[in-house]
Design a protein around this motif. Structure first.
Motif, PDB file in Angstrom:
ATOM      1  N   ASN A 236       0.866  -1.180   0.000  1.00 29.57           N
ATOM      2  CA  ASN A 236       0.000   0.000   0.000  1.00 29.57           C
ATOM      3  C   ASN A 236       0.906   1.235   0.000  1.00 29.57           C
ATOM      4  O   ASN A 236       1.125   1.866   1.035  1.00 29.57           O
ATOM      5  CB  ASN A 236      -0.914  -0.007   1.219  1.00 29.57           C
ATOM      6  N   VAL A 237       1.431   1.562  -1.179  1.00 29.34           N
ATOM      7  CA  VAL A 237       2.417   2.639  -1.275  1.00 29.34           C
ATOM      8  C   VAL A 237       1.800   3.978  -0.899  1.00 29.34           C
ATOM      9  O   VAL A 237       2.442   4.811  -0.249  1.00 29.34           O
ATOM     10  CB  VAL A 237       3.006   2.692  -2.696  1.00 29.34           C
ATOM     11  N   ARG A 238       0.548   4.184  -1.276  1.00 31.38           N
ATOM     12  CA  ARG A 238      -0.106   5.457  -0.944  1.00 31.38           C
ATOM     13  C   ARG A 238      -0.216   5.634   0.564  1.00 31.38           C
ATOM     14  O   ARG A 238      -0.012   6.727   1.094  1.00 31.38           O
ATOM     15  CB  ARG A 238      -1.492   5.514  -1.595  1.00 31.38           C
TER      16      ARG A 238
ATOM     17  N   ARG B 262       5.416   8.729   8.764  1.00 34.74           N
ATOM     18  CA  ARG B 262       6.586   9.487   9.189  1.00 34.74           C
ATOM     19  C   ARG B 262       7.726   9.383   8.185  1.00 34.74           C
ATOM     20  O   ARG B 262       8.590  10.252   8.127  1.00 34.74           O
ATOM     21  CB  ARG B 262       7.047   8.978  10.556  1.00 34.74           C
ATOM     22  N   SER B 263       7.744   8.289   7.414  1.00 37.93           N
ATOM     23  CA  SER B 263       8.814   8.076   6.436  1.00 37.93           C
ATOM     24  C   SER B 263       8.379   8.450   5.030  1.00 37.93           C
ATOM     25  O   SER B 263       8.866   7.882   4.050  1.00 37.93           O
ATOM     26  CB  SER B 263       9.264   6.609   6.481  1.00 37.93           C
ATOM     27  N   ALA B 264       7.454   9.412   4.921  1.00 40.32           N
ATOM     28  CA  ALA B 264       6.887   9.750   3.614  1.00 40.32           C
ATOM     29  C   ALA B 264       7.959  10.197   2.626  1.00 40.32           C
ATOM     30  O   ALA B 264       7.948   9.795   1.453  1.00 40.32           O
ATOM     31  CB  ALA B 264       5.831  10.849   3.776  1.00 40.32           C
TER      32      ALA B 264
ATOM     33  N   ASP C 109      11.136   9.012  -2.181  1.00 33.55           N
ATOM     34  CA  ASP C 109      12.473   8.945  -2.759  1.00 33.55           C
ATOM     35  C   ASP C 109      12.748   7.563  -3.334  1.00 33.55           C
ATOM     36  O   ASP C 109      13.375   7.421  -4.391  1.00 33.55           O
ATOM     37  CB  ASP C 109      13.506   9.291  -1.690  1.00 33.55           C
ATOM     38  N   ALA C 110      12.284   6.517  -2.663  1.00 33.93           N
ATOM     39  CA  ALA C 110      12.518   5.153  -3.137  1.00 33.93           C
ATOM     40  C   ALA C 110      11.685   4.803  -4.362  1.00 33.93           C
ATOM     41  O   ALA C 110      12.074   3.928  -5.140  1.00 33.93           O
ATOM     42  CB  ALA C 110      12.222   4.166  -2.006  1.00 33.93           C
ATOM     43  N   ALA C 111      10.539   5.464  -4.554  1.00 35.27           N
ATOM     44  CA  ALA C 111       9.674   5.226  -5.718  1.00 35.27           C
ATOM     45  C   ALA C 111       9.296   3.751  -5.821  1.00 35.27           C
ATOM     46  O   ALA C 111       9.432   3.125  -6.870  1.00 35.27           O
ATOM     47  CB  ALA C 111      10.353   5.703  -6.998  1.00 35.27           C
TER      48      ALA C 111
END
Length: 388
Positions: free
Chosen positions: A286-288, A294-296, A301-303
């Protein structure tokens, strides 16, 4: 029936001075027609009237508008990109209404907004508005023959092309080509162990079979300090000044460099994984949701979502097996030796990198998760519950 996918192939183009002026005029007309369409539909909503159809908007905003003094300059450009942008606006509204009613799957989308002069500028041409010439040039209606830096051949005849101008002033031609899944079919791998699970994360970008680790490159983090400095300099410049335009260009170049480096790296990792494995099993993240925590910043950045999409697309075209394991499958908590749920749990468990099960087995957190994902993916394939 073999499913058809549409692929994009982008190439750098080098317009001359007069051609850049023609493209600037086209971009401006496309933006104006789109904004007029949005304004017309907003006015209809406020008046409680029926939304004007795409055909009615095409007649009033293009055909009839060209005969008026205020919009006579629309006739100086090709009508093809103007008609296409109305179709895009109509599709955006249909997606918005479908999202409101629940008929459209996926995340909810908002209503169309006005296009701005700053940022990326685009103009789409169908087959009526462009032609590939024998000398390698790209003919665009009312623009001329554009010089294209061809890096590879197109696999089929393109159905459309979009001319793109980036915020840094570079021009690209983005072709849409129809292809079938399996069009880039790769040679089957005879090694029975040529398959892997993939456990994605932030500390390590991915862990593959056998504990093979792909380190996270953190492209944005590398450029973050330089970007902040450039953005602070931009905020101090007077709006409308030439120095502000120079500062804006500097910010855009930093963002473009970060994005290009990330894209190139992702493509390399995807090509390597698909080339070395006959089957790939991943977790349906669940990438969204992760991007709101907190690590948004690290998630963006990791995409991770971009990586999964490209990996699935590449696997389908190469004829590889690609399986997504349910996101609620406890790959981290599950002991790969005895099957007990004794692994680290919750936010506090994120710091635990190694753990021991009550059965006596000792696990590396990520390697254990990869093994569990691979086993679950193989089980889904055997049971016929996976879309491969």
């Amino acid at each position: 029936m073999v499913p058809v996918v549409h692929l994009r192939y982008s190439f750098r183009v080098y317009p001359t001075g007069p051609q850049r002026q023609s493209l600037a005029r086209t971009f401006g007309c496309v933006r104006t027609v789109y904004n007029d369409a949005v304004a017309a539909r907003r006015a209809a909503y406020e008046a409680g009237a029926k939304y004007p159809s795409a055909v009615a908007l095409a007649k009033s905003l293009i055909t009839d508008a060209k005969r008026t003094p205020d919009r006579a300059w629309l006739g100086a450009v090709s009508a093809v990109p103007l008609q296409q942008v109305l179709r895009h606006c109509d599709r955006a509204y249909r997606n918005f209404f479908g999202s409101l009613s629940g008929k459209r799957q996926g995340a909810r989308v908002g209503p169309p907004r006005f296009k701005r002069r700053s940022g990326t500028q685009t103009a789409e041409y169908t087959r009526r508005g462009f032609r590939l010439k024998a000398n390698g040039r790209l003919y665009i209606a009312k623009v001329g023959d554009l010089k294209v830096a061809w890096s590879r051949e197109l696999p089929a005849e393109p159905s459309s092309v979009t001319i793109v101008k980036t915020p840094t002033g570079k021009y690209y031609a983005s072709f849409v080509v129809a292809a079938c899944d399996g069009a880039d079919l790769a040679e089957p791998l005879t090694d029975p162990d040529a398959e892997t699970g993939i456990d994605l994360g932030l500390k390590s970008f991915a862990v593959l079979r056998g504990g093979q680790t792909i380190d996270s490159p953190k492209f944005f983090r590398q450029m973050e300090r330089k970007l902040k400095k450039a953005q602070r300099a931009l905020s101090r410049k007077q709006k409308g000044s030439k120095n502000r335009a120079k500062a804006r260009l500097k910010v855009a170049k930093i963002c473009e460099k970060t994005r290009n480096r990330r894209d190139d790296w992702l493509n390399q990792q995807v090509a390597a994984i698909i080339g070395e494995n006959q089957a790939v099993y991943v977790e349906d993240l669940n990438v969204r949701g992760l991007s709101r925590g907190r690590s948004a910043k690290s998630v963006h950045d990791a995409a991770l979502g971009m990586f999964l999409n490209r990996l699935e697309s590449k696997a389908n075209r190469a004829g590889r097996t690609f399986v997504k394991v349910d996101r609620f499958f406890p790959s981290t908590q599950l002991c790969s030796a005895c099957g007990a749920l004794t692994g680290p749990k919750g936010l506090g468990g994120l710091r635990v990198r190694e753990w021991a099960c009550e059965c006596g087995a000792e696990h590396d957190r990520d390697a254990n998760a990869e093994l569990n994902i691979r086993r679950e993916g193989k089980r889904l394939v055997a049971a016929g519950h996976a879309d491969t």
